[in-house]
Design an enzyme around this catalytic site. Sequence first.
Site, PDB file in Angstrom:
ATOM      1  N   GLN A  52       1.198  -1.365  -0.068  1.00  0.00           N
ATOM      2  CA  GLN A  52      -0.198  -0.004  -0.341  1.00  0.00           C
ATOM      3  C   GLN A  52       1.058   1.188  -0.490  1.00  0.00           C
ATOM      4  OE1 GLN A  52       0.179   2.167   2.875  1.00  0.00           O
ATOM      5  NE2 GLN A  52       0.482   1.268   4.644  1.00  0.00           N
ATOM      6  N   SER A  95       0.067   6.642   2.818  1.00  0.00           N
ATOM      7  CA  SER A  95       0.458   7.835   3.202  1.00  0.00           C
ATOM      8  C   SER A  95       1.543   8.585   2.632  1.00  0.00           C
ATOM      9  CB  SER A  95       1.350   7.228   4.906  1.00  0.00           C
ATOM     10  OG  SER A  95       0.007   7.198   5.788  1.00  0.00           O
ATOM     11  N   SER A 144       3.875  -0.246   3.691  1.00  0.00           N
ATOM     12  CA  SER A 144       4.115  -1.468   4.321  1.00  0.00           C
ATOM     13  C   SER A 144       4.619  -2.888   2.887  1.00  0.00           C
ATOM     14  CB  SER A 144       2.670  -2.247   5.038  1.00  0.00           C
ATOM     15  OG  SER A 144       2.639  -1.612   6.184  1.00  0.00           O
ATOM     16  N   GLU A 184      -9.791  -2.023   5.580  1.00  0.00           N
ATOM     17  CA  GLU A 184      -9.212  -1.787   6.584  1.00  0.00           C
ATOM     18  C   GLU A 184      -9.687  -2.210   7.554  1.00  0.00           C
ATOM     19  OE1 GLU A 184      -4.495   0.123   6.721  1.00  0.00           O
ATOM     20  OE2 GLU A 184      -6.415   0.865   6.281  1.00  0.00           O
ATOM     21  N   ASN A 193      -6.826   5.309  16.219  1.00  0.00           N
ATOM     22  CA  ASN A 193      -8.105   5.301  17.542  1.00  0.00           C
ATOM     23  C   ASN A 193      -8.503   6.574  18.181  1.00  0.00           C
ATOM     24  OD1 ASN A 193      -7.875   3.140  16.689  1.00  0.00           O
ATOM     25  ND2 ASN A 193      -7.525   1.814  19.055  1.00  0.00           N
ATOM     26  N   GLU A 194      -8.105   8.246  17.424  1.00  0.00           N
ATOM     27  CA  GLU A 194      -8.549   8.871  17.847  1.00  0.00           C
ATOM     28  C   GLU A 194      -9.601   9.620  17.593  1.00  0.00           C
ATOM     29  OE1 GLU A 194      -5.474   8.674  18.752  1.00  0.00           O
ATOM     30  OE2 GLU A 194      -5.368   8.314  21.128  1.00  0.00           O
TER      31      GLU A 194
END
Lengths: 271, 271, 363, 363
Positions: free
Chosen positions: C123, C126, C158, C240, C347-348
């Site tokens: 992928q 980012s 990754s 994902e 998670n935020e």
Amino acid sequence: MMFTLSAEQTDFASVLHDFLKAGGTDLASLGVDQVTDPVDLVVLFEEVGHHAVAGPLVETLAVVPALIGSSGGSSCSVAFPPLLPHAPEADRYLLVDGDTLREATPITELDSVDPTRRLVELTPGPVIATDAPTGRAFDLGVLTTSAQLLGLGRALLEMTTEHAKARTQFGTPIGRFQAVKHHLANVLIGLELARPLVFGAAVTMSARDVSAAKVATSDAAWQAARVALQVHGAIGYTAEHGLGRFLLQTRALRTAWGSPSMHRARVLEAL
Amino acid sequence: MMFTLSAEQTDFASVLHDFLKAGGTDLASLGVDQVTDPVDLVVLFEEVGHHAVAGPLVETLAVVPALIGSSGGSSCSVAFPPLLPHAPEADRYLLVDGDTLREATPITELDSVDPTRRLVELTPGPVIATDAPTGRAFDLGVLTTSAQLLGLGRALLEMTTEHAKARTQFGTPIGRFQAVKHHLANVLIGLELARPLVFGAAVTMSARDVSAAKVATSDAAWQAARVALQVHGAIGYTAEHGLGRFLLQTRALRTAWGSPSMHRARVLEAL
Amino acid sequence: MDLSLDAETLSFQAEVRAWLASHVRSLSSMDTAEGFEEHRAWERSLAAERLSVVSWPAVYGGREASLLQWLVFEEEYHASGAPGRVSQNGIFLLAPTLFAHGTDEQRARILPAMARADEVWAQAWSEPEAGSDLASLRSTATRCDGGWLLRGQKTWSSRAAFADRAFGLFRTGPGERHRGLTYLLFDLRSDGVTVRPIDQLDGEPGFAEIFLDDVFVPDHDVVGEVGDGWRVAMSTAGNERGLTLRSPGRFTAAASRLVELYRKNPDPALRDRVVDAWIGAQAYRLHTYGALASPLSGPAASVTKVFWSELDVALHETALDLLGEVAPGWRDGWLFSLSGPIYAGTNEIQRNVIAERLLGLPR
Amino acid sequence: MDLSLDAETLSFQAEVRAWLASHVRSLSSMDTAEGFEEHRAWERSLAAERLSVVSWPAVYGGREASLLQWLVFEEEYHASGAPGRVSQNGIFLLAPTLFAHGTDEQRARILPAMARADEVWAQAWSEPEAGSDLASLRSTATRCDGGWLLRGQKTWSSRAAFADRAFGLFRTGPGERHRGLTYLLFDLRSDGVTVRPIDQLDGEPGFAEIFLDDVFVPDHDVVGEVGDGWRVAMSTAGNERGLTLRSPGRFTAAASRLVELYRKNPDPALRDRVVDAWIGAQAYRLHTYGALASPLSGPAASVTKVFWSELDVALHETALDLLGEVAPGWRDGWLFSLSGPIYAGTNEIQRNVIAERLLGLPR
């Protein structure tokens, strides 16, 4: 009652901090091998942690001198089986069995959580002493490890706060997000309240207080490491970024010199 | 494999919800005393919790019928000493001792965490049966209490979400603050993942699964109650506001029918 | 409600279990050149049994297994201790996008090679300045004869250190943030591509930076419409976060290992954390069964993403607290677990999504 | 560093311990009319020994005890199981304000009566629309002959149901939010005051609403300058958050009770929570000793406020989890603990303060 550091102790911390920040490595040049007072040892080891200095310093500078008077200039390590069955790598090894102290030799290297903290199993050698002050030596190991955790936690908070001010996402520094603020506030609270336990333990040197300090600093420093990684994001997960060294050392020291669970048992026993 | 509610079960939940929302109290008029299937009981008791209906309903509608076939129209209660030494107040009392079932009489009222859930100690009376299905009856008590906790948690989340949208401070609805958002998101996550454990336990009726459901719902509902109080602030702390009734019932049911600790032990034993 | 497996699924389960029992072996880390090729070979052995992509159509190498059968496969796979899936980014992130937005030509060309691990995909989401804020991407694709030229830098890719191809979003037109992005596939061995592996905390190059300097992409490697990349990518993002990347079987297997570890190192003070890890894995498993009727997407997937990632951290932390400084067999999994609350949207961010889109709190 | 007590403090400690041992008795709840008067009488018995306000100047009824001695007094007080302090809002919130901003006349008139509990004070900070956002107050004080007329509504006034007087902020001039507020004292039995008790979760009227309809306040009951009320009040707020309202002795005493409870109901799975409560109380105690040299104020007090309030909840939750549904002797303390993270500025607000003012994160 005077529960604050003296001017000399504050100065000592500054000297250590500046020395390590400038990349200094030969701590002996600052006379650290002369430090024996527990409060002074805490000052020393908080800075050792603050800069994530690696190596068997707790053993060489605090524990072995308490056992045999001096570590004689070489790096030393020590195991207290069954509680501490292995020891960090060093030039010389000791083994404690009740009040008996022996020389020891390394046999196997073990798979450590922190690769910079290599651990070995020991096999016993000749007896050195049969009435060594092993209890106090153990407690000094726990105390100075607690101080190191406090320093690690402080460093993690500092670097994460700086990152939160500098890093922007969604057009604003991430430190403006309330979630990031609250994560960091929690870290500060944890460290701020763990700190007096470490100094209190240095004053009393009771098993209860030393163990309480280890429990609180283990939790506070590890919380600091978790928040540091979460706020840094992927960059913190790389070997290139300094954070990893602090995080792995914190994780290792959290269970070194007795797990939080063992120390909680010791606190309860003493109440 | 079909791990969703049937249309009939969803309808039953709606009917119960509308009835209780409209202030209905005579649940028997809806035929709830005919419900024996564990999944249907979960549907029923989730709505009982959702409206914080007080009284010994778990005992009257789920546990006592499993012990003696029917509760005969009066409210019933039951103790399983030593694990559940006391029972909520009712018209008729039973006492379980191994597989033996007895009538019982209340002797002392105890100081309950939830004043609307009055608890009594029992003294044994005549034997009713010596081979009662006490194991399954106990598990039905645990299961329906878990369902009740799930409903309580859902109600607490709903009322707190509404409050966070309506209440303004610093010129904005407090639900816009990230801290409030994250509190409520955590509550939703806890309840959402506890829910399938309750239905899964109703399908298998194994001790392991029933206890796991009780552990998860106790934690999720109590988290919902804590967040509800924190987001409501002082208004939630008054007897006038409905929140208190939900909060106290949740706290009582968290340790009713076996504490989370006891149920965790039961899960581990079964693994 | 019914939790029993039908006869067909039971027979599939038995076949998978038997095959794994006789084939699973331990491989080197897939984040080394040698280990990467060992994992590629393992994928090929799975593909030979049509076990690499069980839920896909037969024409692309699958068995058209139901979602339930896929879950059962995953449970068996993880319980057997089988190797990590080097093809997972392609299978779990790119393939669903191709099923939803690709052309028949793309599917026929790309999916069978992916199923056989002839092409392993990385992928490339980012960028240095775009982590959680994916809409602030800057890398560009400029129109050229017969295709596009990519320029810019991707990071945290990754598998990119050893993989063959990659997928990502690039700016192709005017418009800010979510607008003007296009979903493109590119070859990691093309002219103009420089891959710099990044060592992770475990010392291995689990991800890499990708520098792109006029890298040619032919028109047939545009997925979906030009300029529609954000919408195309979001279906992948949902996957994902959702069940595909982190199937419950991974956690039920890890929880069982933790229970075994506890039996060997019982510490009553840690009992509740061990039991909670088992309960959490079981909750996630049952939650997934419940979602079979109406698969999770979007904000509902945020709920499970937060849950499994924090469960995974708690589970591995408990193992380390039981073992102390010497934690053979748990260290790698623990380090990997720490990345869970960060990747695929922190998670935020997920909690914001849950609060705003599921609870309706104001943005 | 030195944690030993000097001879004078040891002798003071011995005196306090002995007096408490022979005088402490159980009283009815101070949130009932009868219990309130029992608590007033208890305050008078303390005052007769100059033990109600040990740190105050002798002229107002104190002993000029050092901060250390005050801490020692509090430890002894809570360890003895002595009653709650019905005068605490006056002593811990109003008195520090009068010491800092009052006139000599005000101090001479108000403090001795407070020390003897002849006047028990209630706080009147919050309003229905101003909880955490105190600067959005709306109640007004309008100039009149010889003083001010109060109009408006206050709420969550602890003790107001039975107390004699109250203190609060009122709008006296133009300006928004923090500007134009004045700190005023008023009599709860004046004409125009209606007090409506509010039952708390425990069923007792721990706080009340106060309706004010042209309530006269003479000029000598303005504290500090007219229009300067925000600044004047903030010194009180610091005290509320800081050490004065929640002295460590309260938590060390509660933690000791919890340890005793655990010994009677040992559950190894709850051991760590019991020990952590004890460690937390000890941490707060030592932290306070460390602060003796330079008392906490402002944002540093936010750190301790979050800490003690969450410690208190955790401690009482643990007791309830040990005891189950029947928790005699713990229920009231538990209910009270739940209010800790809310009052005196919610912990969410405190964490903002810590992040912005101690760590320098952007507002």
